[in-house]
Structure formats: C-alpha cells, structure tokens
Design an enzyme around this catalytic site. Sequence first.
Site, PDB file in Angstrom:
ATOM      1  N   HIS A 110      -2.622  -3.050  -3.337  1.00 54.57           N
ATOM      2  CA  HIS A 110      -3.992  -2.912  -2.843  1.00 54.57           C
ATOM      3  C   HIS A 110      -4.968  -2.778  -4.017  1.00 54.57           C
ATOM      4  CE1 HIS A 110      -6.663  -0.940   0.498  1.00 54.57           C
ATOM      5  NE2 HIS A 110      -7.089  -2.128   0.146  1.00 54.57           N
ATOM      6  N   GLU A 123       2.612  -0.873   4.524  1.00 57.94           N
ATOM      7  CA  GLU A 123       2.275   0.491   4.101  1.00 57.94           C
ATOM      8  C   GLU A 123       3.562   1.261   3.809  1.00 57.94           C
ATOM      9  OE1 GLU A 123      -0.576   2.233   3.712  1.00 57.94           O
ATOM     10  OE2 GLU A 123      -2.097   0.905   4.614  1.00 57.94           O
ATOM     11  N   HIS A 138       0.838  -1.199   0.000  1.00 58.23           N
ATOM     12  CA  HIS A 138       0.000   0.000   0.000  1.00 58.23           C
ATOM     13  C   HIS A 138       0.873   1.249   0.000  1.00 58.23           C
ATOM     14  CE1 HIS A 138      -3.524  -2.234   1.835  1.00 58.23           C
ATOM     15  NE2 HIS A 138      -2.541  -2.978   2.293  1.00 58.23           N
ATOM     16  N   ASP A 198      -3.752   2.356  -4.825  1.00 58.32           N
ATOM     17  CA  ASP A 198      -2.406   2.256  -4.256  1.00 58.32           C
ATOM     18  C   ASP A 198      -1.821   0.845  -4.429  1.00 58.32           C
ATOM     19  OD1 ASP A 198      -4.422   1.502  -2.223  1.00 58.32           O
ATOM     20  OD2 ASP A 198      -2.760   1.333  -0.821  1.00 58.32           O
TER      21      ASP A 198
HETATM   22 ZN   LIG Z   1      -4.095   0.571   0.654  1.00 55.10          ZN
END
Ligand SMILES: [Zn+2]
Length: 238
Positions: A139, A97, A32, A149
């Site tokens: 994602h 992330e 992400h 993303d």
């Molecule tokens: Zn995401």
Amino acid sequence: MTSSMRQWLVHREVPSPNWNERKLPVSMVVLHYTGMRTAADALERMCSPAAEVSAHYMIDEDGTVTQLVDEEKRAWHAGRSSWRGITDVNSASVGIELVNPGHEFGYRPFPEAQIDALLPLLADIVRRHNVPRANVVGHSDVAPARKTDPGELFPWERLAEYRLALSQPKIEIGDPFDNDGAFYLALERFGYDISDGRKAVEAFQRRWRPHKIDGEVDGEIRAILFQLLLDRDQGRTR
Ligand SMILES: [Zn+2]
C-alpha cells in the site's frame, strides 16, 4: 479454480457490502496490514457500510484466509493511489489485508503461518490474472504520502523466492544518478507518485532498504533503483 483448490486457499467467507464494479482488468496485487488492535475489529470495519472500506482477502496471524469480496468486483482498499500510471488502483488490483496491529498499535513481525497462507493464495491470483511481479506491491508503494503498510517487517524476499514479487537486485554499479532530480524522474518511471518526493523516497526505502528509512536520497538507494529499472528494461522482470 476447482472447489477443492478453493477450500485449500480460502477457509471462510464473510461477505462485505463494500464493493462496486471494476473499470479495469486486474493487473496488480496490493498488500496491506490491517493496522487495528484485533482481527475481529478489522473484519467488522471492512464489513461496515459506514466505513466504506474492504479488501478481497484478510489473512489472520494463524493463517486463516477470509474472503470478503469476489475478485471480479472492485474492493475498496487502496484509496487515493497511483502505480505506473494507474490511478484507479482499486479497479486494477486484488487487495489482501494481513492482520497486524501496525505502526500505531504495536507493529510486529508477520508470523510464518500467515506468510505460508499468503504464498499459495498469491501464487494462484498472480497466475489467474497474469500479474507482473513488479505489480505485486505494498500500500505504501501506491500511496507513499499517506500509507506505511505493510511496512519494513514484511518479508518480500519470501515472495521473491517463489517469483511472486521482485527480488532484491544485485547492485552492479556504484552511484548511477548524479543528482536528486534524476533520481526522482527514475523513481516516477519505476511507478511511484512523486508529488511528495520525500514520502516517495521513504516508501521506496521501506520496500527496498528497510533498515534505513530517512527520506534521503543516497548512493545505495540510487543504485538499487537503477538496477531495478535496468532489470525491467532488459526483460529480466516486467
Ligand atoms: Zn493499507
């Protein structure tokens, strides 16, 4: 993992309360971007009980790796998602992330230091859980109707160099599917939820042909998809 290895891959821990128990073994990694103005904002959100979101790891643009959720637990990063028939993606995945403001706040290239921190962390995760390369996804791959993303600037080829993601296929056949229906069936077979066909095509383009993301099925993306499926069927990838 030994503790020295761990210190090398993970630089700090900021435990998030946002997790529960997994219902599936880990077979995927979902990448992400944070999509917030700052890393501090993203960290605060992922640790806020009210937000009900989290990830296992967050990687700053300077390469600092923060662990928020133990890999044994189910972090809350994928939301409503689907990949190769798995609809509880959070239960089956490790979520990472990458700090980046994203398309909303000034999408920018992922710095070298950030990717240099991601590569060994990802290699370790993939090895420990025996994650197939085809299941290291963005994602937007698992939620094409909702998410964009990590986006078209994400350097998938860097991951592919280390066999941590599928590499761009060498196209051997010009235009294998003669109608859009066949293309959508093939796209679903590859793994995408095609209930919003145009969004699924956009997600596929964002991953595999990022210089032109228009949701239109054309000869080039038909050829790319066909080669990806052929490589998997012939055992060159899994
Ligand atoms: Zn995401």
